[in-house]
Design a protein around this motif. Structure first.
Motif, PDB file in Angstrom:
ATOM      1  N   PRO A   1      44.843  37.509  43.525  1.00 55.39           N
ATOM      2  CA  PRO A   1      45.794  36.509  43.051  1.00 55.39           C
ATOM      3  C   PRO A   1      45.550  36.196  41.577  1.00 55.39           C
ATOM      4  O   PRO A   1      44.542  36.597  41.015  1.00 55.39           O
ATOM      5  N   SER A   2      46.442  35.453  40.963  1.00 59.42           N
ATOM      6  CA  SER A   2      46.218  35.062  39.569  1.00 59.42           C
ATOM      7  C   SER A   2      45.207  33.916  39.505  1.00 59.42           C
ATOM      8  O   SER A   2      44.462  33.798  38.536  1.00 59.42           O
ATOM      9  N   ASN A   3      45.215  33.093  40.534  1.00 65.59           N
ATOM     10  CA  ASN A   3      44.263  31.991  40.638  1.00 65.59           C
ATOM     11  C   ASN A   3      43.722  31.923  42.054  1.00 65.59           C
ATOM     12  O   ASN A   3      44.477  32.138  43.010  1.00 65.59           O
ATOM     13  N   LYS A   4      42.433  31.637  42.154  1.00 65.58           N
ATOM     14  CA  LYS A   4      41.827  31.487  43.467  1.00 65.58           C
ATOM     15  C   LYS A   4      40.851  30.321  43.408  1.00 65.58           C
ATOM     16  O   LYS A   4      39.935  30.317  42.582  1.00 65.58           O
ATOM     17  N   VAL A   5      41.077  29.346  44.274  1.00 67.11           N
ATOM     18  CA  VAL A   5      40.156  28.221  44.385  1.00 67.11           C
ATOM     19  C   VAL A   5      39.501  28.311  45.754  1.00 67.11           C
ATOM     20  O   VAL A   5      40.179  28.463  46.769  1.00 67.11           O
ATOM     21  N   THR A   6      38.185  28.246  45.771  1.00 65.82           N
ATOM     22  CA  THR A   6      37.464  28.360  47.031  1.00 65.82           C
ATOM     23  C   THR A   6      36.311  27.372  47.040  1.00 65.82           C
ATOM     24  O   THR A   6      35.981  26.753  46.030  1.00 65.82           O
ATOM     25  N   GLU A   7      35.709  27.247  48.191  1.00 68.55           N
ATOM     26  CA  GLU A   7      34.570  26.347  48.306  1.00 68.55           C
ATOM     27  C   GLU A   7      33.275  27.137  48.275  1.00 68.55           C
ATOM     28  O   GLU A   7      33.228  28.301  48.704  1.00 68.55           O
ATOM     29  N   LYS A   8      32.272  26.500  47.806  1.00 67.68           N
ATOM     30  CA  LYS A   8      30.938  27.108  47.752  1.00 67.68           C
ATOM     31  C   LYS A   8      30.578  27.669  49.119  1.00 67.68           C
ATOM     32  O   LYS A   8      30.772  27.006  50.146  1.00 67.68           O
ATOM     33  N   GLY A   9      30.082  28.900  49.106  1.00 64.93           N
ATOM     34  CA  GLY A   9      29.669  29.541  50.348  1.00 64.93           C
ATOM     35  C   GLY A   9      30.716  30.428  50.996  1.00 64.93           C
ATOM     36  O   GLY A   9      30.394  31.222  51.886  1.00 64.93           O
TER      37      GLY A   9
ATOM     38  N   VAL B   1      43.822  51.452  43.979  1.00 62.88           N
ATOM     39  CA  VAL B   1      43.557  50.013  44.067  1.00 62.88           C
ATOM     40  C   VAL B   1      42.068  49.760  44.290  1.00 62.88           C
ATOM     41  O   VAL B   1      41.395  50.494  45.011  1.00 62.88           O
ATOM     42  N   SER B   2      41.594  48.706  43.648  1.00 68.18           N
ATOM     43  CA  SER B   2      40.198  48.312  43.826  1.00 68.18           C
ATOM     44  C   SER B   2      40.128  46.860  44.264  1.00 68.18           C
ATOM     45  O   SER B   2      40.988  46.046  43.905  1.00 68.18           O
ATOM     46  N   THR B   3      39.106  46.555  45.047  1.00 64.90           N
ATOM     47  CA  THR B   3      38.873  45.182  45.486  1.00 64.90           C
ATOM     48  C   THR B   3      37.461  44.775  45.120  1.00 64.90           C
ATOM     49  O   THR B   3      36.505  45.500  45.425  1.00 64.90           O
ATOM     50  N   LEU B   4      37.352  43.648  44.442  1.00 64.75           N
ATOM     51  CA  LEU B   4      36.043  43.054  44.131  1.00 64.75           C
ATOM     52  C   LEU B   4      35.787  41.982  45.181  1.00 64.75           C
ATOM     53  O   LEU B   4      36.634  41.115  45.405  1.00 64.75           O
ATOM     54  N   LYS B   5      34.645  42.083  45.820  1.00 58.00           N
ATOM     55  CA  LYS B   5      34.331  41.172  46.923  1.00 58.00           C
ATOM     56  C   LYS B   5      33.114  40.333  46.547  1.00 58.00           C
ATOM     57  O   LYS B   5      32.109  40.876  46.065  1.00 58.00           O
ATOM     58  N   ILE B   6      33.212  39.050  46.765  1.00 57.83           N
ATOM     59  CA  ILE B   6      32.101  38.146  46.469  1.00 57.83           C
ATOM     60  C   ILE B   6      31.780  37.360  47.731  1.00 57.83           C
ATOM     61  O   ILE B   6      32.628  36.646  48.273  1.00 57.83           O
ATOM     62  N   GLN B   7      30.551  37.504  48.189  1.00 60.90           N
ATOM     63  CA  GLN B   7      30.100  36.787  49.384  1.00 60.90           C
ATOM     64  C   GLN B   7      29.374  35.504  48.972  1.00 60.90           C
ATOM     65  O   GLN B   7      28.792  35.421  47.894  1.00 60.90           O
TER      66      GLN B   7
END
Lengths: 113, 115
Positions: free
Chosen positions: B8-16, B74-80
């Motif tokens: 997305p252009s913006n992503k807001v998430t919570e810690k963890g 296409v590439s996906t960056l994943k953050i755990q």
């Protein structure tokens, strides 16, 4: 690894003034040099690049840059700025044969009409 | 033609939480790069793909970060287990091939905010 230093964080100019943005890099080997620009709300785009040959390179929109090897510098210039030159400017380098770009912290240029 | 696109252009998430950021490179570009730009800084290299394989992941900050490019496009960056320090703009770039001479074309970025 290379590092890039841009001297000015924020530059404010009036239209028709001349612009010069400093860029110095540290790396012992041969480098390729780039200036990227990011206009408000847009993505990074290439202004100009230097690989070899004439150290004075001309880019788009009337910009030019001079590579001075002895000073490890690649300063960006424009003789007469326009309001539309308001943007953030990034200097970047990569080592010859390497794909990774190392960027400076950027200089925000504000041109007042 | 179409440039590099990122969603997305913006992503807001919570810690963890876990997040995925997508990059669609310019058609025909075999090289794909991810960079991260923190506030007040220039982009910093994360990972480089040539085709489907990650040729250089030396810029990934730790093992919470992972990226894939299964079909060479296409590439996906994943953050755990996201942390507040992961907040930044994540930029994707592509080039015809992975040499130092090929211009890297950048996408608009995904602004990630970790609360």
């Amino acid at each position: 690894a290379q590092s890039v230093s841009q001297h000015n964080h924020h530059v404010i100019l009036s239209e028709a003034a001349s612009l010069e943005l400093g860029c110095n890099y540290s790396y012992g080997g041969t480098v390729n040099l780039f200036w990227y620009v990011q206009y408000p709300g847009q993505h990074l785009q290439l202004l100009l690049k230097y690989f070899s040959g004439d150290p004075l390179v001309k880019g788009i929109k009337g910009f030019e840059a001079e590579f001075i090897k002895s000073k490890f510098s690649f300063n960006l210039r424009k003789p007469s700025v326009q309001w539309s030159d308001t943007a953030e400017y990034f200097c970047a380098v990569n080592a010859r044969g390497d794909y990774k770009l190392s960027f400076g912290a950027g200089t925000t240029v504000t041109v007042r009409a | 033609g179409a440039g590099v696109s990122q969603t997305p252009s913006n992503k807001v998430t919570e810690k963890g939480k876990y997040v995925e950021l997508r990059c669609d490179p310019i058609s025909g570009h075999t090289a794909l790069y991810w960079y991260r730009q923190s506030l007040g800084q220039g982009p910093e290299f994360l990972i480089y793909f040539q085709g489907t394989g990650a040729a250089d992941d030396s810029g990934l900050p730790n093992d919470r970060f992972f990226a894939v490019r299964p079909e060479g496009s296409v590439s996906t960056l994943k953050i755990q287990r996201t942390e507040r320090g992961d907040s930044a703009v994540y930029l994707c770039a592509s080039s015809l091939s992975g040499t130092s001479y090929n211009e890297q074309f950048f996408g608009p970025g995904t602004r990630l905010t970790v609360l």
